[in-house]
Design a protein around this motif. Structure first.
Motif, mmCIF file in Angstrom:
data_model
loop_
_atom_site.group_PDB
_atom_site.id
_atom_site.type_symbol
_atom_site.label_atom_id
_atom_site.label_comp_id
_atom_site.label_asym_id
_atom_site.label_seq_id
_atom_site.Cartn_x
_atom_site.Cartn_y
_atom_site.Cartn_z
ATOM 1 N N GLY A 130 0.806 -1.221 0.000
ATOM 2 C CA GLY A 130 0.000 0.000 0.000
ATOM 3 C C GLY A 130 0.835 1.264 0.000
ATOM 4 N N THR A 131 2.016 1.202 -0.641
ATOM 5 C CA THR A 131 2.924 2.357 -0.650
ATOM 6 C C THR A 131 3.143 2.904 -2.063
ATOM 7 O OG1 THR A 131 4.808 0.867 -0.774
ATOM 8 C CG2 THR A 131 4.164 1.611 1.423
ATOM 9 N N LEU A 132 2.210 2.630 -2.959
ATOM 10 C CA LEU A 132 2.347 3.120 -4.330
ATOM 11 C C LEU A 132 2.376 4.642 -4.388
ATOM 12 C CD1 LEU A 132 -0.297 0.755 -5.987
ATOM 13 C CD2 LEU A 132 2.192 0.650 -6.337
ATOM 14 N N THR A 133 2.965 5.173 -5.475
ATOM 15 C CA THR A 133 2.772 6.574 -5.829
ATOM 16 C C THR A 133 1.712 6.618 -6.936
ATOM 17 O OG1 THR A 133 4.990 7.310 -5.233
ATOM 18 C CG2 THR A 133 3.844 8.599 -6.909
ATOM 19 N N PHE A 134 0.681 7.455 -6.736
ATOM 20 C CA PHE A 134 -0.330 7.654 -7.785
ATOM 21 C C PHE A 134 -0.073 8.998 -8.460
ATOM 22 C CE2 PHE A 134 -2.503 4.472 -5.277
ATOM 23 C CZ PHE A 134 -3.286 3.774 -6.176
ATOM 24 N N MET A 135 0.032 8.992 -9.788
ATOM 25 C CA MET A 135 0.150 10.232 -10.554
ATOM 26 C C MET A 135 -1.202 10.483 -11.216
ATOM 27 S SD MET A 135 3.902 9.306 -11.973
ATOM 28 C CE MET A 135 3.680 7.612 -11.396
ATOM 29 N N VAL A 136 -1.891 11.519 -10.743
ATOM 30 C CA VAL A 136 -3.315 11.666 -11.050
ATOM 31 C C VAL A 136 -3.581 12.817 -12.011
ATOM 32 C CG1 VAL A 136 -5.613 11.900 -10.043
ATOM 33 C CG2 VAL A 136 -3.769 10.824 -8.708
ATOM 34 N N GLY A 137 -4.225 12.497 -13.129
ATOM 35 C CA GLY A 137 -4.732 13.514 -14.041
ATOM 36 C C GLY A 137 -6.235 13.613 -13.854
ATOM 37 N N ALA A 138 -6.710 14.727 -13.317
ATOM 38 C CA ALA A 138 -8.140 14.862 -13.000
ATOM 39 C C ALA A 138 -8.435 16.327 -12.695
ATOM 40 C CB ALA A 138 -8.517 14.015 -11.778
ATOM 41 N N GLU A 139 -9.701 16.736 -12.907
ATOM 42 C CA GLU A 139 -10.104 18.057 -12.435
ATOM 43 C C GLU A 139 -9.888 18.099 -10.919
ATOM 44 O OE1 GLU A 139 -10.598 20.164 -14.675
ATOM 45 O OE2 GLU A 139 -10.878 18.782 -16.355
ATOM 46 N N ALA A 140 -9.643 19.318 -10.399
ATOM 47 C CA ALA A 140 -9.267 19.465 -8.985
ATOM 48 C C ALA A 140 -10.323 18.894 -8.034
ATOM 49 C CB ALA A 140 -8.993 20.938 -8.665
ATOM 50 N N THR A 141 -11.605 19.101 -8.336
ATOM 51 C CA THR A 141 -12.652 18.612 -7.420
ATOM 52 C C THR A 141 -12.663 17.086 -7.381
ATOM 53 O OG1 THR A 141 -14.215 18.856 -9.244
ATOM 54 C CG2 THR A 141 -14.175 20.634 -7.614
ATOM 55 N N LEU A 142 -12.484 16.480 -8.552
ATOM 56 C CA LEU A 142 -12.441 15.017 -8.585
ATOM 57 C C LEU A 142 -11.213 14.515 -7.831
ATOM 58 C CD1 LEU A 142 -13.416 12.241 -9.516
ATOM 59 C CD2 LEU A 142 -12.154 12.607 -11.664
ATOM 60 N N PHE A 143 -10.092 15.188 -8.020
ATOM 61 C CA PHE A 143 -8.865 14.773 -7.314
ATOM 62 C C PHE A 143 -9.109 14.745 -5.813
ATOM 63 C CE2 PHE A 143 -4.884 15.842 -5.095
ATOM 64 C CZ PHE A 143 -4.150 14.715 -5.412
ATOM 65 N N GLU A 144 -9.696 15.804 -5.276
ATOM 66 C CA GLU A 144 -9.930 15.858 -3.822
ATOM 67 C C GLU A 144 -10.883 14.751 -3.380
ATOM 68 O OE1 GLU A 144 -8.103 17.380 -1.834
ATOM 69 O OE2 GLU A 144 -7.058 18.535 -3.359
ATOM 70 N N ARG A 145 -11.841 14.446 -4.252
ATOM 71 C CA ARG A 145 -12.849 13.434 -3.920
ATOM 72 C C ARG A 145 -12.239 12.029 -3.855
ATOM 73 N NH1 ARG A 145 -17.995 13.046 -7.911
ATOM 74 N NH2 ARG A 145 -19.089 11.302 -6.907
ATOM 75 N N ILE A 146 -11.323 11.721 -4.767
ATOM 76 C CA ILE A 146 -10.794 10.355 -4.819
ATOM 77 C C ILE A 146 -9.502 10.179 -4.013
ATOM 78 C CG2 ILE A 146 -11.837 9.946 -7.077
ATOM 79 C CD1 ILE A 146 -9.099 10.338 -8.368
ATOM 80 N N ARG A 147 -8.943 11.281 -3.569
ATOM 81 C CA ARG A 147 -7.650 11.180 -2.887
ATOM 82 C C ARG A 147 -7.675 10.229 -1.668
ATOM 83 N NH1 ARG A 147 -3.353 15.360 -1.122
ATOM 84 N NH2 ARG A 147 -4.697 17.052 -1.788
#
Lengths: 305, 305
Positions: A130-147
């Motif tokens: 459970g120590t992966l790095t996630f590189m996320v492309g997403a609108e800011a609101t979605l990013f906060e929601r899935i973080r």
């Protein structure tokens, strides 16, 4: 949460297990029945298709081998978009080309579903711990929601920008890594053939302007560092064929963007060459053996032209 | 000490000044009279040849533009070996190919003079402030003997091994640097054309496996870092033509050693290309402009074949 998890291979399997451990309900789908059975034994529910898994979920996560799989799992008749409720967020953690990532995200948005590309680094070890790095492309609101959800599978959750930029960040980093590793391999081999002790050379480089991760953390020359694949016959680590895949994505994205990547393209060919010689399963730092001098076949050079 | 200093250009001049400041007596020689005059005004004595400068010295230091100069200054009729006393140590700080360095050191040893190759990094700024790094190829006893003198011109004095290995270390490091810089340039350009913010991309790379000096200390993409040549129109720094020279030495040494350097050779050609376009005097990180997309010439692509 009710999570649909599609793609339960070497990476997706352990990621899904971490979500089960965190208390989520999982509806899972994979074309390999054994992968499904493993998750079901741990408490997940099997779905008959990506569409069926997505139908009863609050969020959908996919972890698939390549771009065509992502297209078909999202856009196919039995795919995610055919089943998912409007508004449910979609997260694709596959490593694919940024153009496909953007196309699929656009199709999802048109259907009313915000979508993030969230490729990972950290390998199967990081997926398990459970120590992966996630590189996320997403609108800011979605990013906060899935973080928070991503943080149950990873340690570093990085927002790279709009959809497609997670993939872009990953293939850019890995292209540079692939180039650097061959650069270090050539340099270490050259230094050794010029009579400089490889450990001394690595020490000089690592405190100078040639310094890089491939030299100071993952040196490919045997005997320079402990605990790296070069110290273990190039077992474990990051396979040549995975580096080859990422460089294929990078050079393909560059071609579509009309962006010159001269060293990236040559690095791609060198890993292709090394893989063609049978080294696809070895750690990618073994490419140093493609570039080193081997014993010459006996005989006098002849010229009969 | 009585020091003979031969080669008083952009690097040798300030190095010699630092030895004068440290209290040594200098006999100097250069083919450019103005360079000699400058040092004489500071207290050095002018010699009529390399041979004459060497004749009355306890140690000889040379700082010359290239291999042919080093051969002629040491081995020529009016050269160092024709004048120097037996046993006097010789230090060549020029950046030249390791094979020439070894040849000249062998000739010196046959004449009874121990010789070190001691190329530097740190540029003219380091030469002036006395903070150069010396990469020294010499027998251990000679290294210990000359170390205090080098420390009056530099901060880091590194023993690389036997004669020739100082040059090997320098060209190896700089080959890797030249490769890394183009790798970073391609990567930053690719990321930007894929829609990722260059500062965000650099941040991701610099905490990941693409990390390298060219990205985290000397990033070539304008706007990513302050205080680097990319923030100043690529003025100052390390000139493209000097990187081209070092890559020429590296690929030449590799050819002689029959060592494949595929990326090194392509990097050499790319700096050659960039220099041929008139950018030789710009900092080498400007090579990013060779690789970026420019405005297309107007017109419809045609095919008349």
């Amino acid at each position: 949460m009710n999570v649909a998890f599609i793609g339960l291979g070497n990476m997706g399997g352990p990621m899904a297990r971490n979500l089960l451990k965190a208390g989520h309900s999982l509806a899972v789908f994979d074309v390999v029945q054994r992968n499904v059975d493993t998750l079901v034994a741990l408490g997940a529910t099997a779905a008959v298709s990506a569409k069926a898994a997505a139908a009863r979920s609050d969020v959908v996560i996919t972890m698939l081998p390549s771009s065509p799989h992502v297209r078909s799992v999202y856009l196919g008749d039995e795919g995610v978009l055919a089943g998912v409720l409007r508004g449910v967020p979609l997260i694709d953690s596959s490593t694919i080309d940024p153009h496909t990532a953007r196309d699929v995200a656009t199709a999802a948005r048109a259907r009313g579903n915000p979508m993030a590309d969230a490729p990972v680094s950290g390998g199967t070890g990081g997926a398990e711990s459970g120590t992966l790095t996630f590189m996320v492309g997403a609108e800011a609101t979605l990013f906060e929601r899935i973080r928070p959800l991503l943080a149950q599978m990873g340690r570093n959750i990085v927002h790279c920008g709009t959809p497609g930029t997670g993939q872009a960040a990953k293939i850019c980093n890995n292209m540079l890594l692939g180039i650097s590793m061959i650069g270090v391999a050539e340099t270490m081999n050259l230094g050794a053939s010029l009579g400089i002790d490889p450990k001394v050379l690595a020490g000089i480089i690592n405190t100078s302007s040639g310094r890089c991760w491939s030299s100071d953390t993952y040196n490919p020359y045997p005997g320079v560092m402990d605990g790296v694949p070069a110290a273990q016959g190039y077992r474990g680590g990051f396979a040549t064929e995975l580096m080859l895949k990422d460089l294929g994505l990078a050079t393909d994205a560059a071609r579509q963007a009309k962006q010159p990547v001269a060293l990236g393209a040559l690095a791609h060919q060198l890993y292709q060459l090394w893989s063609a010689q049978g080294a696809g399963a070895q750690d990618f730092s073994s490419v140093i053996n493609l570039l080193k001098q081997h014993e010459a076949t006996p005989g006098t050079p002849h010229d009969r032209l």
